[in-house]
Enzyme design. Structure first.
Site, short mmCIF file in Angstrom:
data_model
loop_
_atom_site.label_atom_id
_atom_site.label_comp_id
_atom_site.label_asym_id
_atom_site.label_seq_id
_atom_site.Cartn_x
_atom_site.Cartn_y
_atom_site.Cartn_z
CG ASP A 18 -2.10 0.91 1.09
OD1 ASP A 18 -2.37 1.37 -0.04
OD2 ASP A 18 -2.75 1.19 2.12
CG HIS A 35 -0.12 2.29 -9.32
ND1 HIS A 35 -0.37 1.93 -8.02
CD2 HIS A 35 -1.17 3.07 -9.69
CE1 HIS A 35 -1.51 2.47 -7.63
NE2 HIS A 35 -2.01 3.17 -8.62
CB SER A 63 -8.68 -5.43 -3.28
OG SER A 63 -9.36 -4.21 -3.53
CB SER A 64 -12.94 -8.16 -5.06
OG SER A 64 -12.89 -8.24 -3.66
CD GLU A 65 -13.36 -5.27 -1.62
OE1 GLU A 65 -12.15 -5.52 -1.52
OE2 GLU A 65 -14.24 -6.14 -1.50
CD1 TRP A 67 -12.91 -5.43 -9.33
CD2 TRP A 67 -12.11 -4.71 -11.29
NE1 TRP A 67 -12.24 -6.47 -9.91
CE2 TRP A 67 -11.75 -6.06 -11.12
CE3 TRP A 67 -11.71 -4.04 -12.45
CZ2 TRP A 67 -10.99 -6.75 -12.07
CZ3 TRP A 67 -10.96 -4.74 -13.40
CH2 TRP A 67 -10.62 -6.07 -13.20
CG LEU A 129 9.12 -17.34 -3.26
CD1 LEU A 129 9.08 -17.27 -1.74
CD2 LEU A 129 9.45 -15.97 -3.83
NE ARG A 186 -2.92 -1.31 4.35
CZ ARG A 186 -4.19 -1.39 3.95
NH1 ARG A 186 -4.99 -2.28 4.49
NH2 ARG A 186 -4.65 -0.58 3.02
CD GLU A 205 2.91 -12.74 15.86
OE1 GLU A 205 2.94 -11.56 16.23
OE2 GLU A 205 2.47 -13.67 16.57
C1 IPE Z 1 -5.45 -2.82 -0.31
O1 IPE Z 1 -5.11 -1.49 -0.45
C2 IPE Z 1 -5.43 -3.52 -1.65
C3 IPE Z 1 -4.12 -3.75 -2.22
C4 IPE Z 1 -2.97 -3.48 -1.67
C5 IPE Z 1 -4.13 -4.38 -3.52
P1 IPE Z 1 -6.21 -0.35 -0.66
O2 IPE Z 1 -5.45 0.92 -0.80
O3 IPE Z 1 -7.14 -0.71 -1.75
O4 IPE Z 1 -6.99 -0.39 0.73
P2 IPE Z 1 -7.89 0.71 1.45
O5 IPE Z 1 -8.94 1.12 0.46
O6 IPE Z 1 -7.00 1.85 1.82
O7 IPE Z 1 -8.44 0.01 2.66
C1 IPE Z 2 -1.36 0.24 -3.49
O1 IPE Z 2 -1.21 1.60 -3.50
C2 IPE Z 2 -1.68 -0.34 -4.83
C3 IPE Z 2 -3.03 -0.90 -4.93
C4 IPE Z 2 -3.99 -0.80 -4.06
C5 IPE Z 2 -3.36 -1.63 -6.14
P1 IPE Z 2 -2.46 2.59 -3.51
O2 IPE Z 2 -2.84 2.87 -4.92
O3 IPE Z 2 -3.55 2.09 -2.64
O4 IPE Z 2 -1.81 3.90 -2.88
P2 IPE Z 2 -2.45 4.90 -1.84
O5 IPE Z 2 -2.99 4.09 -0.70
O6 IPE Z 2 -3.53 5.64 -2.56
O7 IPE Z 2 -1.32 5.78 -1.42
MG MG Z 3 -4.06 2.35 -0.71
#
Ligand code: IPE
Ligand code: IPE
Ligand code: MG
Length: 248
Positions: A18, A35, A63-65, A67, A129, A186, A205
């Site tokens: 993240d 990215h 994630s599925s969210e 999208w 791995l 994370r 953990e």
């Molecule tokens: C979680 O990160 C999904 C991935 C790392 C692929 P998000 O950035 O989507 O999570 P939220 O929305 O902050 O919880």
């Molecule tokens: C993680 O970084 C990548 C994915 C969720 C796919 P973010 O795109 O969520 O970056 P922030 O959280 O907006 O900084």
């Molecule tokens: Mg994020």
């Protein structure tokens, strides 16, 4: 760099990658550059995990969210995944890395699914791995799909309702033959699971680090392994970690 000198290495490390967007914002760059820099961190982390002797590395890629993000960003993320597989598959295969994909495969459009299947198929017999890519993954969705499979088995009379146990759920999840994660990292300072491996994380953990994902590297990975080695896992019982066990 050689393997870190630690008494305990987690068998399975899972990472919520993240902070790509914030990494880019901080530099006045478009999110998409965050990215693409994140993909470099993926490459370094896969190598570091293999060198450390970790057996399974799961990366939350999409994630599925996710999208629900703007279409341009979704397209950028899909494009990066495509390029990662096209460019890195041969090298990962040479390094004996086995690729597994978790997440819902139904309804994926275009060439993404064939590419993911090719990555799994090409590397299926590799023995170094195991890199688990969580793509179109959401834990609640995964559990719902598992429960549906179990319901079909109950309806067919293969399973009686009062025989249902945790193992019957685990074995129907996308992670069926993958051990539960020992350590979930994370990045970016957020302290939540965001629908990642909820069932599997029962005794993982958790480690939340402030660094944004594009800044993650081998040293931060090894630091995380050190923190893990110092944790005392008890699984509801008494102390289980020989390095911290109190005798007497
Ligand atoms: C979680 O990160 C999904 C991935 C790392 C692929 P998000 O950035 O989507 O999570 P939220 O929305 O902050 O919880
Ligand atoms: C993680 O970084 C990548 C994915 C969720 C796919 P973010 O795109 O969520 O970056 P922030 O959280 O907006 O900084
Ligand atoms: Mg994020």
């Amino acid at each position: 760099m050689a393997k870190p000198d630690l008494a305990i290495i987690p068998r399975h490390v899972a990472i919520i990658m993240d902070g790509n967007g914030r990494w880019a914002n901080k530099r006045g760059l478009p999110r998409t550059l965050g990215h693409s820099k994140g993909v470099e961190a993926v490459r370094e982390t896969v190598r570091a995990a293999g060198d450390a002797g970790v057996e399974y590395l799961t990366l939350f890629a999409f994630s599925s969210e996710n999208w629900s993000r703007p279409e341009t960003e979704v397209n950028d993320l899909l494009g990066l995944l495509r390029r990662f597989i096209r460019r890195d598959l041969a090298e990962l295969h040479r390094e004996n890395v086995r690729i597994r994909v978790i997440g819902d495969r139904e309804g994926l459009k275009g060439d993404i699914l064939p590419l993911l299947l090719e990555a799994e198929e090409t590397t299926r017999d590799n023995t170094a791995l195991t890199l688990v890519i969580a793509f179109n993954y959401g834990s609640r969705d995964e559990i719902v799909r598992a429960v549906k499979k179990l319901a079909v088995d109950v309806q067919a009379g293969f399973v009686q309702p009062d025989e249902i146990n945790a193992g019957m759920i685990s074995s129907r999840l996308d992670t069926a033959d993958i051990p539960d994660p020992d350590l979930i990292i994370r990045t970016s300072g957020e302290e939540r699971l965001s629908n990642f491996l909820l069932w599997q994380a029962a005794y993982s953990e958790l480690l939340f680090i402030p660094d944004y994902w594009p800044d993650f590297d081998r040293n931060l990975f090894f630091d995380a392994l050190k923190v893990f080695a110092s944790r005392d896992r008890r699984f509801g019982g008494l102390t289980n970690n020989p390095t911290t066990a109190v005798v007497g």
